[in-house]
Design a protein around this motif. Structure first.
Motif, mmCIF file in Angstrom:
data_model
loop_
_atom_site.group_PDB
_atom_site.id
_atom_site.type_symbol
_atom_site.label_atom_id
_atom_site.label_comp_id
_atom_site.label_asym_id
_atom_site.label_seq_id
_atom_site.Cartn_x
_atom_site.Cartn_y
_atom_site.Cartn_z
ATOM 1 N N TRP A 21 7.943 3.085 -0.868
ATOM 2 C CA TRP A 21 6.753 2.414 -0.338
ATOM 3 C C TRP A 21 5.732 2.197 -1.438
ATOM 4 O O TRP A 21 5.411 3.079 -2.201
ATOM 5 C CB TRP A 21 6.161 3.285 0.765
ATOM 6 C CG TRP A 21 4.907 2.714 1.321
ATOM 7 C CD1 TRP A 21 3.659 3.188 1.139
ATOM 8 C CD2 TRP A 21 4.790 1.570 2.159
ATOM 9 N NE1 TRP A 21 2.747 2.405 1.797
ATOM 10 C CE2 TRP A 21 3.432 1.403 2.436
ATOM 11 C CE3 TRP A 21 5.688 0.667 2.684
ATOM 12 C CZ2 TRP A 21 2.952 0.377 3.232
ATOM 13 C CZ3 TRP A 21 5.220 -0.358 3.474
ATOM 14 C CH2 TRP A 21 3.856 -0.490 3.744
ATOM 15 N N LEU A 25 0.698 -1.784 4.842
ATOM 16 C CA LEU A 25 0.911 -2.974 5.665
ATOM 17 C C LEU A 25 -0.437 -3.622 5.973
ATOM 18 O O LEU A 25 -1.418 -2.937 6.229
ATOM 19 C CB LEU A 25 1.585 -2.599 6.983
ATOM 20 C CG LEU A 25 3.037 -2.162 6.918
ATOM 21 C CD1 LEU A 25 3.473 -1.687 8.292
ATOM 22 C CD2 LEU A 25 3.930 -3.297 6.459
ATOM 23 N N GLY A 42 5.308 2.694 5.806
ATOM 24 C CA GLY A 42 6.518 1.950 6.106
ATOM 25 C C GLY A 42 7.535 2.692 6.933
ATOM 26 O O GLY A 42 8.675 2.228 7.085
ATOM 27 N N SER A 145 13.206 3.509 7.152
ATOM 28 C CA SER A 145 13.137 2.281 7.937
ATOM 29 C C SER A 145 14.393 2.047 8.770
ATOM 30 O O SER A 145 14.677 0.927 9.173
ATOM 31 C CB SER A 145 12.902 1.080 7.011
ATOM 32 O OG SER A 145 14.003 0.900 6.132
ATOM 33 N N ALA A 195 14.160 -2.318 10.293
ATOM 34 C CA ALA A 195 13.459 -3.398 9.600
ATOM 35 C C ALA A 195 14.262 -4.692 9.661
ATOM 36 O O ALA A 195 13.715 -5.772 9.924
ATOM 37 C CB ALA A 195 13.200 -3.000 8.151
ATOM 38 N N GLN A 203 6.725 -8.592 7.886
ATOM 39 C CA GLN A 203 6.748 -7.145 8.106
ATOM 40 C C GLN A 203 7.847 -6.494 7.276
ATOM 41 O O GLN A 203 7.651 -5.436 6.665
ATOM 42 C CB GLN A 203 6.972 -6.840 9.584
ATOM 43 C CG GLN A 203 5.803 -7.148 10.489
ATOM 44 C CD GLN A 203 6.164 -6.888 11.943
ATOM 45 O OE1 GLN A 203 7.197 -7.352 12.434
ATOM 46 N NE2 GLN A 203 5.324 -6.150 12.627
ATOM 47 N N VAL A 207 7.425 -3.567 4.443
ATOM 48 C CA VAL A 207 8.052 -2.248 4.560
ATOM 49 C C VAL A 207 8.933 -1.959 3.360
ATOM 50 O O VAL A 207 8.948 -0.858 2.809
ATOM 51 C CB VAL A 207 8.867 -2.162 5.875
ATOM 52 C CG1 VAL A 207 9.794 -0.952 5.872
ATOM 53 C CG2 VAL A 207 7.924 -2.095 7.069
#
Length: 329
Positions: A21, A25, A42, A145, A195, A203, A207
């Motif tokens: 990460w 976000l 994330g 994720s 994800a 998005q 992430v």
């Protein structure tokens, strides 16, 4: 390790793992979808399990069906090993977005499930403790994720299940030296499934990817070998070969292991029936059946409309009828 046609081979799954990460976000990117909770740094969590409530009556209903299956399998000389895998969110609650918390009732949900099974005469592994001990060593037990477990988590649970099998069935059929040799570990860079499947492109980019550590197949490893195996695993994608659980279990018990699995939207009830109704089971019934389930959806029985795909839906009575017919009762 012998597998059925439902098994996805590791090479086919390896199209996908990760950077750490790097940036927060943006607010518009952090909006929650219906099926994914976008957390801090994330971290993504499946949203199909409640963070606030537990339907204890539904838990008891599922347990009653499992206990009936255990007795029916025992009548055929098959030991049922129920494996309930804990919810990812209970290990990483601190990564939930601000304002989202796990209620005390949900924190006790795994205990509720194990207690229900124990009361029904079904002794099951406390996989949550196994994973907690693994995480205490500094290893993550779920991917950031992705909904799936890491290699150390899968290995630790395989070790624990193998120990239980050896204790309960000390004389496994087959020859020593037929367990799967473990291949070397390799790293793959890809987006996690949460994800990849459920976030929009913005998005997903925010992430970022994760690093997946998986084992290469050894030269002697074939995912479609024929032959008998004393242990069979049935469940969802957590137990597919890509994440290493069946290979490690085979290595631990030094015997072949067979597997059938389908994605989580199918549900554990139909996946078990598909195996028991198969020629594979009829021709080569195992001594031990490992039935993997998942804590957040444990209470979703065979008739859980809106939870399983339509083709999987049936009443509990229909499920039991098919189960007993498959077992020759």
């Amino acid at each position: 390790m012998k597998t059925t046609g439902w098994m996805m081979c590791a090479a086919a799954a390896a199209a996908l793992a990760a950077v750490t990460w790097a940036a927060p976000l943006h607010a518009q990117q952090a909006q929650q979808s219906d099926v994914v909770i976008v957390g801090k740094e994330g971290w993504l969590f499946p949203a199909w399990g409640s963070l606030s409530e537990v339907d204890t009556a539904a838990v008891q209903s599922s347990t009653a069906l499992i206990a009936d299956a255990k007795q029916a399998l025992a009548a055929r000389g098959i030991q049922l090993e129920v494996l309930v895998l804990p919810d990812k969110v209970t290990f990483y609650e601190d990564r939930l977005p601000e304002g989202r918390v796990v209620s005390p009732t949900v924190k006790k949900r795994y205990d509720t499930i194990l207690g229900s099974l124990q009361a029904a005469g079904v002794d099951a592994l406390d996989a949550r403790k196994v994973l907690s001990d693994t995480r205490a060593t500094g290893k993550d037990v779920f991917y950031r994720s992705d909904q799936h477990w890491t290699q150390p988590a899968a290995d630790a649970v395989a070790d624990a299940i193998a120990a239980r099998i050896k204790q309960k069935v000390p004389q496994l059929a087959g020859e020593a030296g037929t367990g799967m040799a473990l291949g070397s570990e390799t790293r793959e860079r890809r987006y996690g499934d949460l994800a990849e499947l459920f976030l929009d492109p913005a998005q997903r980019t925010a992430v970022g990817r994760d690093t997946f550590v998986v084992r290469r197949a050894t030269e002697a490893q074939s995912l479609l070998d024929d032959g008998k195996a004393p242990v069979h695993i049935t469940g969802h994608s957590m137990v597919q070969a890509y994440f290493g659980f069946p290979q490690k279990l085979s290595n631990d018990i030094d015997r072949p292991v067979t597997v059938n699995w389908k994605s989580g939207n199918v549900g554990p009830w139909v996946v078990l029936l598909e195996y028991l109704e198969s020629a594979d089971f009829r021709d080569n019934p195992p001594q031990v059946l490992v039935w993997q389930m998942f804590e957040p959806v444990y209470g979703f029985g065979p008739a859980a409309q809106g939870q399983w795909d339509n083709a999987s839906i049936m009443t509990p009575a229909q499920w039991q009828e098919r189960l007993h017919k498959a077992l020759g009762h």
